[in-house]
Structures are given as C-alpha cells and as structure tokens.
Write an enzyme that holds these catalytic residues in place. Structure first.
Site, mmCIF file in Angstrom:
data_model
loop_
_atom_site.group_PDB
_atom_site.id
_atom_site.type_symbol
_atom_site.label_atom_id
_atom_site.label_comp_id
_atom_site.label_asym_id
_atom_site.label_seq_id
_atom_site.Cartn_x
_atom_site.Cartn_y
_atom_site.Cartn_z
ATOM 1 N N ASP A 4 0.923 -1.116 -0.030
ATOM 2 C CA ASP A 4 -0.019 -0.159 0.064
ATOM 3 C C ASP A 4 0.949 1.208 0.037
ATOM 4 O O ASP A 4 2.042 0.890 0.324
ATOM 5 C CB ASP A 4 -1.146 0.018 1.144
ATOM 6 C CG ASP A 4 -1.861 1.304 1.326
ATOM 7 O OD1 ASP A 4 -2.444 1.554 0.187
ATOM 8 O OD2 ASP A 4 -1.992 1.959 2.192
ATOM 9 N N SER A 5 0.246 2.396 -0.559
ATOM 10 C CA SER A 5 0.916 3.724 -0.276
ATOM 11 C C SER A 5 1.250 4.010 1.098
ATOM 12 O O SER A 5 2.172 4.925 1.092
ATOM 13 C CB SER A 5 0.272 4.579 -0.888
ATOM 14 O OG SER A 5 -1.177 4.696 -0.416
ATOM 15 N N CYS A 44 -3.643 -0.936 -2.258
ATOM 16 C CA CYS A 44 -3.843 0.345 -2.535
ATOM 17 C C CYS A 44 -4.755 0.641 -3.828
ATOM 18 O O CYS A 44 -4.430 0.133 -5.096
ATOM 19 C CB CYS A 44 -2.331 1.137 -2.869
ATOM 20 S SG CYS A 44 -2.676 2.766 -3.251
ATOM 21 N N GLU A 91 -6.694 9.004 9.326
ATOM 22 C CA GLU A 91 -5.363 8.802 9.873
ATOM 23 C C GLU A 91 -5.440 9.666 11.348
ATOM 24 O O GLU A 91 -4.675 9.368 12.439
ATOM 25 C CB GLU A 91 -4.367 9.334 8.971
ATOM 26 C CG GLU A 91 -3.973 8.194 7.943
ATOM 27 C CD GLU A 91 -2.824 8.456 7.092
ATOM 28 O OE1 GLU A 91 -2.176 9.163 7.303
ATOM 29 O OE2 GLU A 91 -2.704 7.653 6.438
ATOM 30 N N CYS A 109 -11.107 3.001 -1.649
ATOM 31 C CA CYS A 109 -10.051 3.739 -1.006
ATOM 32 C C CYS A 109 -9.732 2.647 0.332
ATOM 33 O O CYS A 109 -10.426 2.494 1.142
ATOM 34 C CB CYS A 109 -10.051 5.046 -0.920
ATOM 35 S SG CYS A 109 -8.570 5.813 0.088
ATOM 36 N N HIS A 154 -8.661 3.468 3.129
ATOM 37 C CA HIS A 154 -8.972 3.973 4.502
ATOM 38 C C HIS A 154 -10.564 4.036 4.872
ATOM 39 O O HIS A 154 -11.015 4.238 5.917
ATOM 40 C CB HIS A 154 -8.663 5.281 4.405
ATOM 41 C CG HIS A 154 -7.070 5.895 4.477
ATOM 42 N ND1 HIS A 154 -6.081 5.126 3.740
ATOM 43 C CD2 HIS A 154 -6.099 6.153 5.306
ATOM 44 C CE1 HIS A 154 -4.928 5.279 3.951
ATOM 45 N NE2 HIS A 154 -5.243 6.123 5.218
HETATM 46 N N1 DGL Z 1 -3.968 3.791 -0.214
HETATM 47 C C1 DGL Z 1 -4.789 4.891 -1.043
HETATM 48 C C2 DGL Z 1 -5.698 4.144 -2.079
HETATM 49 O O1 DGL Z 1 -6.385 3.412 -1.647
HETATM 50 C C3 DGL Z 1 -5.152 6.028 -0.196
HETATM 51 C C4 DGL Z 1 -3.956 6.763 0.275
HETATM 52 C C5 DGL Z 1 -2.982 7.485 -0.710
HETATM 53 O O2 DGL Z 1 -3.617 8.401 -1.424
HETATM 54 O O3 DGL Z 1 -2.151 7.157 -1.177
HETATM 55 O O4 DGL Z 1 -6.118 4.619 -2.879
#
Ligand code: DGL
Length: 265
Positions: free
Chosen positions: A11-12, A74, A150, A182, A184
């Site tokens: 993930d990012s 991600c 977050e 997404c 989150h």
């Molecule tokens: N992990 C990213 C997603 O699911 C969300 C956070 C980001 O913008 O890196 O798209």
C-alpha cells in the site's frame, strides 16, 4: 514456489492494513509481509507516471522477500499501475478494483457509486470494470477522508459533515451500491452509511480482495498448511514508529514491530 512462502501486501501507506486484516481473518495460516510507502504517501494526488514508478519499486522489494503472491491493497496503484507492478513482481498479482467491482455487480446492483482518491477516480478503472459487468458508475473523489481516518476521526460531526458534502452527488444519482474504493474508507463506514441511507449497499473491496487471493492460492495449490499461524512482517519506507502507532490504532496489537526500508526516489 513453496506453499509456506508469504503473501506480499503493498500500500502507499498504512491504509492497506484493512486489506491485511481481511486476509488474516480469512487465511490465518498464511504469512503476510506488508510494505507501506510512508515516505511518499499519498499516491492519490500524484501523476500516473509517479504512481507506476513508486509501485514497481515496492513490488520489487516485496518480490525480494520471497513472496508467492502480491496483493495490491492500494486502490490508486491498482487503478493505475498494475502492468508495471506485474512486470516488477514476477509472481501473480491481485489488485482491489476487479474484486470490488465484481462484488458490487454480483449483488444485482446496476447503478453503482464509486468513491476513491482523485487519481483513482480520474483513471476511470472502476467505471471500466463495472461497465464490463453491465453496471454503470458514478464516481466522486473524497480526498479529505484519508487524513480524517489517520487522525482517528472515524465518526462524529466533522466526519459526518464531510461525508454528507462529498456523497451528495451520489445520493442524487440514486446509486444502489457504493464501492469504498480506497483503503481508508472502511473506517468511515458508519458515517458513509448514514449519509447514503439504508437502501444503499456498501461494498468493501478489502473483503472481496481477500476472497480473490484465497481463490488464486487454492487454484495454484499454494495454500499454507492448515493449523499453524502465519507470521506478520511490517515494513515502511519512512517513520516506522508513526506507522506502528497509527497501525495499532487501526488494527490493535497485530502491528508490533515495523522495520524501515527506504526506496530510491
Ligand atoms: N492507499 C490509497 C488508496 O487506496 C489511499 C491513500 C493515498 O492516496 O495514497 O487509494
């Protein structure tokens, strides 16, 4: 490739812990290696070129940890970088877009809403996947949702107001399902459900992706032996202590040690 090899999760940042949790619930015997690119999060506001480059670097790192399957948690990377990730990983790769779209369409829903980062929405990846399945998509970017999660502001008046504002066009479009596109967003489920009303089914890509990962491992004869508990390994490209702190808030004690691995910019 051995069945005892771990599954990689990328993930990012730390939002992908929602996908790790879904994988661990479904397949507790599998070892999981998680990498979060905390040095460069958010990906959602970056260019497709940068997202593909960063994602490929992360995939290469996880491939070096001897993984048997890579799950791209991600949504932004899944939407924009799967070809680059596949070239770098050299093991089967599963993204979150197809499983999420399939789950929404399988519930017989034809007017599907999608929420995600700016980059995910701009890519049109969910809309394409839904069209192939005979459903139409109405999409909205919700950039403030990530920092809210977050900060731990998962419900309450601020989260409710932001949700109402972002989701108004989707309500107006009278969607009958909404993909939480997404990492989150599952944490904001309560406020999202309240803003959309009880008629709208919320689709959590994390659960569907875990199901797809299990099916892929079974097909390949690569399921870990039953009856044992898999290892969990966490890596971050920056500030591992912050990752640990927020990770524990999101997942509890599962996130114990987080190691640092820097990727070249
Ligand atoms: N992990 C990213 C997603 O699911 C969300 C956070 C980001 O913008 O890196 O798209």
């Amino acid at each position: 490739m051995k069945p005892s090899a771990p599954v990689g999760v990328f993930d990012s940042g730390l939002g992908g812990l929602t996908v790790l949790a879904a994988l661990a619930r479904r397949m507790p015997e599998e070892s999981l290696v998680y990498f979060g690119d905390t040095a460069r999060v958010p990906y959602g506001s970056k260019s497709p070129e940068a997202i593909a480059r960063f994602s490929a670097q992360a995939a290469r790192f996880l491939a070096g940890r001897g993984i048997k399957l890579l799950v791209v948690a991600c949504n932004t990377s899944s939407a924009l970088a799967l070809p680059a990730i596949r070239r770098a990983a050299r093991v089967p790769v599963i993204g979150v877009i197809e499983p999420g779209a399939r789950a929404a369409a399988a519930a017989g829903r034809r007017r599907v809403g999608v929420i995600g980062t700016e980059a995910t929405v701009r890519s049109g990846a969910y809309a394409r996947a839904l069209r192939r399945l005979g459903a139409t998509a109405t999409a909205a970017a919700c950039p403030l949702f990530v920092p809210l999660v977050e900060e731990g502001w998962w419900s309450g008046p601020v989260a409710a107001a932001v949700a109402r504002r972002y989701l108004a066009p989707l309500k107006k479009a009278r969607v009958d399902a909404l993909i939480l596109g997404c990492t989150h967003y599952p944490y904001l489920k309560r406020e999202i459900a309240r803003a959309m009303g009880p008629r709208v089914a919320l689709v959590d890509s994390a659960e569907e992706t875990a199901r797809a990962a299990e099916a892929a491992l079974s097909r390949a004869g690569l399921r870990a032996p039953a009856g044992r508990r898999g290892r969990r390994e966490f890596w971050a490209s920056d500030a591992p202590e912050r990752f640990r702190r927020l990770g524990r808030r999101m997942l509890g004690g599962v996130v114990d040690a987080v190691r640092l691995h820097r990727l070249d910019a």
